[in-house]
Motif scaffolding. Structure first.
Motif, mmCIF file in Angstrom:
data_model
loop_
_atom_site.group_PDB
_atom_site.id
_atom_site.type_symbol
_atom_site.label_atom_id
_atom_site.label_comp_id
_atom_site.label_asym_id
_atom_site.label_seq_id
_atom_site.Cartn_x
_atom_site.Cartn_y
_atom_site.Cartn_z
ATOM 1 N N LEU A 1 -0.927 -40.390 17.300
ATOM 2 C CA LEU A 1 -1.438 -39.083 17.686
ATOM 3 C C LEU A 1 -1.999 -39.099 19.097
ATOM 4 C CD1 LEU A 1 -3.193 -37.919 14.393
ATOM 5 C CD2 LEU A 1 -0.931 -37.295 15.244
ATOM 6 N N ASP A 2 -2.657 -40.193 19.481
ATOM 7 C CA ASP A 2 -3.262 -40.255 20.811
ATOM 8 C C ASP A 2 -2.206 -40.135 21.897
ATOM 9 O OD1 ASP A 2 -5.809 -40.463 19.801
ATOM 10 O OD2 ASP A 2 -5.851 -42.652 19.877
ATOM 11 N N GLU A 3 -1.071 -40.775 21.690
ATOM 12 C CA GLU A 3 0.023 -40.682 22.662
ATOM 13 C C GLU A 3 0.512 -39.237 22.758
ATOM 14 O OE1 GLU A 3 4.663 -42.161 23.178
ATOM 15 O OE2 GLU A 3 3.393 -43.084 21.649
ATOM 16 N N GLY A 4 0.642 -38.598 21.605
ATOM 17 C CA GLY A 4 1.087 -37.211 21.596
ATOM 18 C C GLY A 4 0.089 -36.293 22.264
ATOM 19 N N PHE A 5 -1.195 -36.469 21.946
ATOM 20 C CA PHE A 5 -2.227 -35.652 22.580
ATOM 21 C C PHE A 5 -2.177 -35.806 24.099
ATOM 22 C CE2 PHE A 5 -5.047 -36.151 18.582
ATOM 23 C CZ PHE A 5 -4.494 -35.013 18.014
ATOM 24 N N ALA A 6 -2.040 -37.045 24.559
ATOM 25 C CA ALA A 6 -2.049 -37.313 26.000
ATOM 26 C C ALA A 6 -0.906 -36.579 26.688
ATOM 27 C CB ALA A 6 -1.956 -38.816 26.249
ATOM 28 N N ARG A 7 0.266 -36.587 26.057
ATOM 29 C CA ARG A 7 1.417 -35.923 26.657
ATOM 30 C C ARG A 7 1.201 -34.415 26.732
ATOM 31 N NH1 ARG A 7 7.586 -35.527 24.193
ATOM 32 N NH2 ARG A 7 8.624 -34.924 26.119
ATOM 33 N N VAL A 8 0.714 -33.828 25.635
ATOM 34 C CA VAL A 8 0.519 -32.382 25.592
ATOM 35 C C VAL A 8 -0.582 -31.958 26.561
ATOM 36 C CG1 VAL A 8 -0.232 -30.460 24.140
ATOM 37 C CG2 VAL A 8 1.366 -32.165 23.225
ATOM 38 N N TYR A 9 -1.683 -32.721 26.599
ATOM 39 C CA TYR A 9 -2.803 -32.337 27.461
ATOM 40 C C TYR A 9 -2.484 -32.528 28.944
ATOM 41 C CZ TYR A 9 -5.582 -32.151 23.164
ATOM 42 O OH TYR A 9 -6.079 -31.841 21.915
ATOM 43 N N GLU A 10 -1.581 -33.452 29.239
ATOM 44 C CA GLU A 10 -1.152 -33.595 30.634
ATOM 45 C C GLU A 10 -0.353 -32.370 31.071
ATOM 46 O OE1 GLU A 10 1.361 -36.666 33.538
ATOM 47 O OE2 GLU A 10 1.281 -37.019 31.374
ATOM 48 N N LEU A 11 0.496 -31.871 30.166
ATOM 49 C CA LEU A 11 1.289 -30.684 30.469
ATOM 50 C C LEU A 11 0.436 -29.424 30.508
ATOM 51 C CD1 LEU A 11 4.514 -31.102 28.300
ATOM 52 C CD2 LEU A 11 4.479 -30.698 30.757
ATOM 53 N N PHE A 12 -0.499 -29.319 29.566
ATOM 54 C CA PHE A 12 -1.305 -28.112 29.397
ATOM 55 C C PHE A 12 -2.783 -28.484 29.334
ATOM 56 C CE2 PHE A 12 2.703 -27.230 26.921
ATOM 57 C CZ PHE A 12 3.277 -26.361 27.844
ATOM 58 N N LEU B 1 6.170 -30.671 20.572
ATOM 59 C CA LEU B 1 6.292 -31.950 21.274
ATOM 60 C C LEU B 1 5.652 -33.093 20.496
ATOM 61 C CD1 LEU B 1 5.619 -30.953 24.979
ATOM 62 C CD2 LEU B 1 7.804 -31.577 23.946
ATOM 63 N N MET B 2 4.698 -32.785 19.636
ATOM 64 C CA MET B 2 4.032 -33.840 18.863
ATOM 65 C C MET B 2 5.006 -34.569 17.941
ATOM 66 S SD MET B 2 0.795 -34.127 19.720
ATOM 67 C CE MET B 2 0.016 -34.961 18.322
ATOM 68 N N SER B 3 6.136 -33.944 17.640
ATOM 69 C CA SER B 3 7.138 -34.609 16.794
ATOM 70 C C SER B 3 8.066 -35.516 17.600
ATOM 71 C CB SER B 3 7.978 -33.564 16.053
ATOM 72 O OG SER B 3 8.798 -32.829 16.954
ATOM 73 N N ARG B 4 7.843 -35.558 18.925
ATOM 74 C CA ARG B 4 8.665 -36.359 19.839
ATOM 75 C C ARG B 4 10.152 -36.041 19.673
ATOM 76 N NH1 ARG B 4 6.768 -42.548 19.841
ATOM 77 N NH2 ARG B 4 8.211 -42.519 21.609
ATOM 78 N N PRO B 5 10.521 -34.767 19.823
ATOM 79 C CA PRO B 5 11.922 -34.377 19.611
ATOM 80 C C PRO B 5 12.826 -34.893 20.726
ATOM 81 C CG PRO B 5 10.702 -32.559 20.569
ATOM 82 C CD PRO B 5 9.694 -33.641 20.270
ATOM 83 N N ARG B 6 14.082 -35.094 20.380
ATOM 84 C CA ARG B 6 15.086 -35.398 21.390
ATOM 85 C C ARG B 6 15.789 -34.117 21.858
ATOM 86 N NH1 ARG B 6 15.329 -39.127 17.682
ATOM 87 N NH2 ARG B 6 17.279 -38.486 16.688
ATOM 88 N N LEU B 7 15.713 -33.080 21.013
ATOM 89 C CA LEU B 7 16.203 -31.754 21.387
ATOM 90 C C LEU B 7 15.132 -30.739 21.023
ATOM 91 C CD1 LEU B 7 18.449 -29.742 22.282
ATOM 92 C CD2 LEU B 7 19.188 -29.696 19.875
ATOM 93 N N LEU B 8 14.715 -29.952 22.007
ATOM 94 C CA LEU B 8 13.714 -28.912 21.799
ATOM 95 C C LEU B 8 14.377 -27.554 22.008
ATOM 96 C CD1 LEU B 8 10.766 -28.015 21.356
ATOM 97 C CD2 LEU B 8 10.383 -28.360 23.800
ATOM 98 N N MET B 9 14.279 -26.678 21.014
ATOM 99 C CA MET B 9 14.840 -25.338 21.109
ATOM 100 C C MET B 9 13.693 -24.330 21.200
ATOM 101 S SD MET B 9 18.125 -25.470 18.527
ATOM 102 C CE MET B 9 17.140 -25.266 17.042
ATOM 103 N N LEU B 10 13.740 -23.494 22.218
ATOM 104 C CA LEU B 10 12.678 -22.515 22.472
ATOM 105 C C LEU B 10 13.260 -21.116 22.421
ATOM 106 C CD1 LEU B 10 10.974 -24.181 25.583
ATOM 107 C CD2 LEU B 10 10.213 -24.299 23.213
ATOM 108 N N ASP B 11 12.604 -20.234 21.664
ATOM 109 C CA ASP B 11 13.056 -18.857 21.534
ATOM 110 C C ASP B 11 12.068 -17.923 22.221
ATOM 111 O OD1 ASP B 11 14.339 -16.543 20.833
ATOM 112 O OD2 ASP B 11 14.328 -16.913 18.675
ATOM 113 N N GLU B 12 12.453 -17.403 23.364
ATOM 114 C CA GLU B 12 11.675 -16.429 24.136
ATOM 115 C C GLU B 12 10.250 -16.905 24.459
ATOM 116 O OE1 GLU B 12 13.125 -14.017 25.423
ATOM 117 O OE2 GLU B 12 14.662 -13.194 24.128
#
Length: 234
Positions: A110-121, A149-160
């Motif tokens: 979780l810490d790795e995921g938090f770090a990635r998200v908080y760096e972006l936002f 992003l917390m799921s560490r996806p290899r493909l991210l799909m964004l709708d609007e």
């Protein structure tokens, strides 16, 4: 990475997606453009396993997605951020993010995921203990992307992702989307703001009444006069 061949999706007698074929390569950002009702959201929901296809093929890294349940598709490395954000307003920012890591099991870092998200936002880190309901629309969109992003996806799909946001926030969110892709995550982006989408995309596919009407490099489509007249307002 993602391959869609001759996909047909019907709602009763209505063909929402009509023989659509497209690909997304590793690390590529593909924008899916078109007017309301063109079939863009249906296509994403079909890839995610939320809507069944009638005919055609969908494969992700060799996996037959038509034969795979939605939860297994998520676990295989596809994350889907639907239109409307759909965060859990009664949970804190950090609790929302934790839910995003559930597909990775109990051993998720979780810490790795938090770090990635908080760096972006960074604003999400500042508000990590606040309820999701208290965030602005732009911050809720950031949280929805961060949760995926917390799921560490290899493909991210964004709708609007830019829907309903002020222009300054549209640029901030879409710049973050480009940064995520540059970090190695492939992306399929549905975006009504065609001009903004073409600014960050590598390639674009334009749907018209369920069919592929145009496709090509994003910069070429942005300079195409017919494309500009139909979708870019110029």
């Amino acid at each position: 990475m993602l391959r869609i061949d001759d996909l047909v999706v019907r709602y009763g007698a209505v063909e929402a997606v009509n023989e659509v074929s497209l690909t997304v390569a590793p690390g590529e950002l593909v924008a899916l453009l078109g007017a309301n009702g063109a079939g863009k959201t249906t296509l994403l929901r079909t890839v995610s396993g939320l809507v069944p296809a009638n005919t055609g093929a969908i494969t992700f890294e060799g996996i037959d997605l038509r034969a795979t349940k939605a939860e297994a598709i998520a676990a295989a490395g596809i994350a889907h951020v639907p239109e409307g954000r759909r965060i859990f307003g009664g949970l804190s920012v950090e609790e929302n993010l934790i839910l995003g890591a559930t597909t990775r099991g109990r051993d998720a870092d979780l810490d790795e995921g938090f770090a990635r998200v908080y760096e972006l936002f960074p604003v999400l880190q500042e508000r990590r203990n606040q309820g999701g309901w208290s965030l602005s629309g732009g911050q809720q969109q950031m949280l929805a992307i961060g949760r995926a992003l917390m799921s560490r996806p290899r493909l991210l799909m964004l709708d609007e992702p830019s829907l309903g946001l002020a222009p300054i926030l549209v640029r901030q969110v879409l710049d973050a989307v480009r940064s995520i892709c540059d970090g190695g995550t492939a992306m399929l982006l549905v975006e009504q703001n065609a001009r903004a989408a073409l600014r960050i995309a590598d390639r674009a596919v334009v749907l018209d009444r369920g069919r592929v009407a145009r496709e090509g490099a994003a910069d070429e489509l942005a300079d195409d006069q017919q494309m500009r007249a139909l979708y870019l307002g110029a």
